[in-house]
Design a protein around this motif. Structure first.
Motif, PDB file in Angstrom:
ATOM      1  N   ASP A 113       1.020  -1.316  -0.061  1.00  0.00           N
ATOM      2  CA  ASP A 113      -0.024  -0.083   0.145  1.00  0.00           C
ATOM      3  C   ASP A 113       0.860   1.334   0.009  1.00  0.00           C
ATOM      4  OD1 ASP A 113      -1.779   2.059   0.774  1.00  0.00           O
ATOM      5  OD2 ASP A 113      -2.936   1.093   1.980  1.00  0.00           O
ATOM      6  N   PRO A 114       0.665   2.057  -0.991  1.00  0.00           N
ATOM      7  CA  PRO A 114       1.552   3.320  -1.147  1.00  0.00           C
ATOM      8  C   PRO A 114       0.957   4.634   0.004  1.00  0.00           C
ATOM      9  CG  PRO A 114       0.077   3.238  -3.222  1.00  0.00           C
ATOM     10  CD  PRO A 114       0.116   2.147  -2.261  1.00  0.00           C
ATOM     11  N   HIS A 115      -0.021   4.112   0.458  1.00  0.00           N
ATOM     12  CA  HIS A 115      -0.646   5.167   1.368  1.00  0.00           C
ATOM     13  C   HIS A 115      -0.712   6.586   0.853  1.00  0.00           C
ATOM     14  CE1 HIS A 115      -0.491   2.247   4.602  1.00  0.00           C
ATOM     15  NE2 HIS A 115       0.807   2.101   4.114  1.00  0.00           N
ATOM     16  N   GLY A 116      -1.168   6.593  -0.464  1.00  0.00           N
ATOM     17  CA  GLY A 116      -1.569   7.803  -1.128  1.00  0.00           C
ATOM     18  C   GLY A 116      -1.442   7.877  -2.739  1.00  0.00           C
ATOM     19  N   PRO A 117      -1.309   8.546  -3.307  1.00  0.00           N
ATOM     20  CA  PRO A 117      -0.885   8.760  -4.835  1.00  0.00           C
ATOM     21  C   PRO A 117       0.305   8.006  -5.146  1.00  0.00           C
ATOM     22  CG  PRO A 117      -1.361  10.810  -3.985  1.00  0.00           C
ATOM     23  CD  PRO A 117      -1.075  10.169  -3.029  1.00  0.00           C
ATOM     24  N   VAL A 118       0.418   7.321  -6.311  1.00  0.00           N
ATOM     25  CA  VAL A 118       1.315   6.598  -6.998  1.00  0.00           C
ATOM     26  C   VAL A 118       1.841   7.084  -8.139  1.00  0.00           C
ATOM     27  CG1 VAL A 118      -0.142   4.984  -7.734  1.00  0.00           C
ATOM     28  CG2 VAL A 118       2.337   4.349  -6.977  1.00  0.00           C
ATOM     29  N   SER A 119       2.889   6.838  -8.556  1.00  0.00           N
ATOM     30  CA  SER A 119       3.390   7.150  -9.912  1.00  0.00           C
ATOM     31  C   SER A 119       4.404   6.145 -10.697  1.00  0.00           C
ATOM     32  CB  SER A 119       4.414   8.262 -10.064  1.00  0.00           C
ATOM     33  OG  SER A 119       5.585   8.280  -9.386  1.00  0.00           O
ATOM     34  N   CYS A 120       4.084   5.589 -11.705  1.00  0.00           N
ATOM     35  CA  CYS A 120       4.772   4.475 -12.323  1.00  0.00           C
ATOM     36  C   CYS A 120       5.956   4.894 -13.429  1.00  0.00           C
ATOM     37  CB  CYS A 120       3.488   3.389 -12.819  1.00  0.00           C
ATOM     38  SG  CYS A 120       2.380   3.009 -11.989  1.00  0.00           S
ATOM     39  N   ARG A 121       6.965   3.833 -13.378  1.00  0.00           N
ATOM     40  CA  ARG A 121       8.144   3.924 -13.881  1.00  0.00           C
ATOM     41  C   ARG A 121       8.480   2.618 -14.402  1.00  0.00           C
ATOM     42  NH1 ARG A 121      13.203   3.231 -12.515  1.00  0.00           N
ATOM     43  NH2 ARG A 121      12.697   3.394 -10.154  1.00  0.00           N
ATOM     44  N   ILE A 122       8.536   2.752 -15.717  1.00  0.00           N
ATOM     45  CA  ILE A 122       9.384   1.356 -16.379  1.00  0.00           C
ATOM     46  C   ILE A 122      10.755   1.144 -15.840  1.00  0.00           C
ATOM     47  CG2 ILE A 122       9.943   0.042 -18.415  1.00  0.00           C
ATOM     48  CD1 ILE A 122       7.460   1.637 -19.820  1.00  0.00           C
ATOM     49  N   ALA A 123      11.002   0.302 -15.033  1.00  0.00           N
ATOM     50  CA  ALA A 123      12.497   0.211 -14.393  1.00  0.00           C
ATOM     51  C   ALA A 123      13.342  -0.493 -15.298  1.00  0.00           C
ATOM     52  CB  ALA A 123      12.322  -0.362 -13.081  1.00  0.00           C
ATOM     53  N   ASP A 124      12.768  -1.805 -15.889  1.00  0.00           N
ATOM     54  CA  ASP A 124      13.578  -2.749 -16.685  1.00  0.00           C
ATOM     55  C   ASP A 124      12.904  -3.381 -17.543  1.00  0.00           C
ATOM     56  OD1 ASP A 124      16.125  -3.956 -17.636  1.00  0.00           O
ATOM     57  OD2 ASP A 124      16.070  -5.119 -15.901  1.00  0.00           O
ATOM     58  N   ILE A 125      13.543  -3.969 -18.792  1.00  0.00           N
ATOM     59  CA  ILE A 125      12.935  -4.749 -19.787  1.00  0.00           C
ATOM     60  C   ILE A 125      13.705  -5.780 -20.098  1.00  0.00           C
ATOM     61  CG2 ILE A 125      11.619  -4.805 -22.123  1.00  0.00           C
ATOM     62  CD1 ILE A 125      11.087  -1.829 -21.646  1.00  0.00           C
ATOM     63  N   ALA A 126      13.305  -7.072 -20.328  1.00  0.00           N
ATOM     64  CA  ALA A 126      13.747  -8.229 -20.765  1.00  0.00           C
ATOM     65  C   ALA A 126      13.236  -8.751 -21.900  1.00  0.00           C
ATOM     66  CB  ALA A 126      14.108  -9.104 -19.745  1.00  0.00           C
ATOM     67  N   ARG A 127      14.005  -8.715 -23.125  1.00  0.00           N
ATOM     68  CA  ARG A 127      13.308  -9.236 -24.283  1.00  0.00           C
ATOM     69  C   ARG A 127      14.037 -10.216 -24.616  1.00  0.00           C
ATOM     70  NH1 ARG A 127      12.884  -4.969 -29.030  1.00  0.00           N
ATOM     71  NH2 ARG A 127      15.067  -5.405 -29.115  1.00  0.00           N
ATOM     72  N   TYR A 128      13.468 -11.576 -25.167  1.00  0.00           N
ATOM     73  CA  TYR A 128      14.104 -12.390 -25.724  1.00  0.00           C
ATOM     74  C   TYR A 128      13.569 -13.454 -26.677  1.00  0.00           C
ATOM     75  CZ  TYR A 128      11.848 -14.796 -21.834  1.00  0.00           C
ATOM     76  OH  TYR A 128      11.216 -15.313 -20.873  1.00  0.00           O
ATOM     77  N   ALA A 129      14.113 -13.993 -27.788  1.00  0.00           N
ATOM     78  CA  ALA A 129      13.284 -14.626 -28.606  1.00  0.00           C
ATOM     79  C   ALA A 129      12.618 -15.885 -28.377  1.00  0.00           C
ATOM     80  CB  ALA A 129      14.463 -14.927 -30.066  1.00  0.00           C
ATOM     81  N   SER A 130      11.557 -16.137 -28.656  1.00  0.00           N
ATOM     82  CA  SER A 130      10.813 -17.123 -28.208  1.00  0.00           C
ATOM     83  C   SER A 130      11.472 -18.668 -28.996  1.00  0.00           C
ATOM     84  CB  SER A 130       9.231 -17.266 -28.587  1.00  0.00           C
ATOM     85  OG  SER A 130       8.630 -16.260 -27.785  1.00  0.00           O
ATOM     86  N   PRO A 131      11.474 -19.558 -28.228  1.00  0.00           N
ATOM     87  CA  PRO A 131      12.265 -20.706 -28.832  1.00  0.00           C
ATOM     88  C   PRO A 131      11.204 -21.292 -29.781  1.00  0.00           C
ATOM     89  CG  PRO A 131      11.518 -21.125 -26.426  1.00  0.00           C
ATOM     90  CD  PRO A 131      11.324 -19.754 -26.836  1.00  0.00           C
TER      91      PRO A 131
END
Length: 131
Positions: A113-131
């Motif tokens: 619970d953030p106990h108030g308003p929240v903001s969001c940020r993309i922290a990391d992305i992993a992209r890899y080819a499907s087998p």
């Protein structure tokens, strides 16, 4: 419904941790691999960020668009921050076997619970080819 949301959040977090454990970065990554990671940020757009009324936990929706020529898997880490910019929790959104040129809307759920308003940020992305 609350139990299902919690179970889903825990499952996605466990999968993300397992995927992160497979990529032990010992500094020997190639420049191409690092470029691919940065390029993946162009594939993800944050479309909503809010505190869930039922759980009082933050949630986010992301649109993942596969701009590569290969069917790919994505794991997107979202940082949820309070009004002072401190990270309260994080969540993970994932898309599997996303074909080239296709997109998917995926959901990330925080677990505090953030106990108030929240903001969001993309922290990391992993992209890899499907087998």
């Amino acid at each position: 419904m609350r139990t299902r949301a919690i179970a889903t959040a825990l499952l996605v977090a466990a999968l993300a941790l397992a995927a992160a454990g497979c990529d032990q970065d010992d500094g020997s990554r190639t420049a191409g691999a690092e470029d691919t990671g940065r390029a993946a940020f162009g594939d993800v757009e944050l479309t909503s960020c809010q505190v869930d009324d039922e759980l009082s936990w933050p949630s986010a929706t992301v649109r993942i668009t596969n701009h590569t020529a290969t069917t790919s898997n994505y794991v997107v880490q979202i940082a949820f921050e309070d009004g002072a910019g401190r990270q309260v929790t994080e969540g993970v959104a994932a898309a599997s076997a996303l074909p080239p040129g296709q997109d998917a809307l995926e959901h990330a759920q925080g677990t505090a619970d953030p106990h108030g308003p929240v903001s969001c940020r993309i922290a990391d992305i992993a992209r890899y080819a499907s087998p």
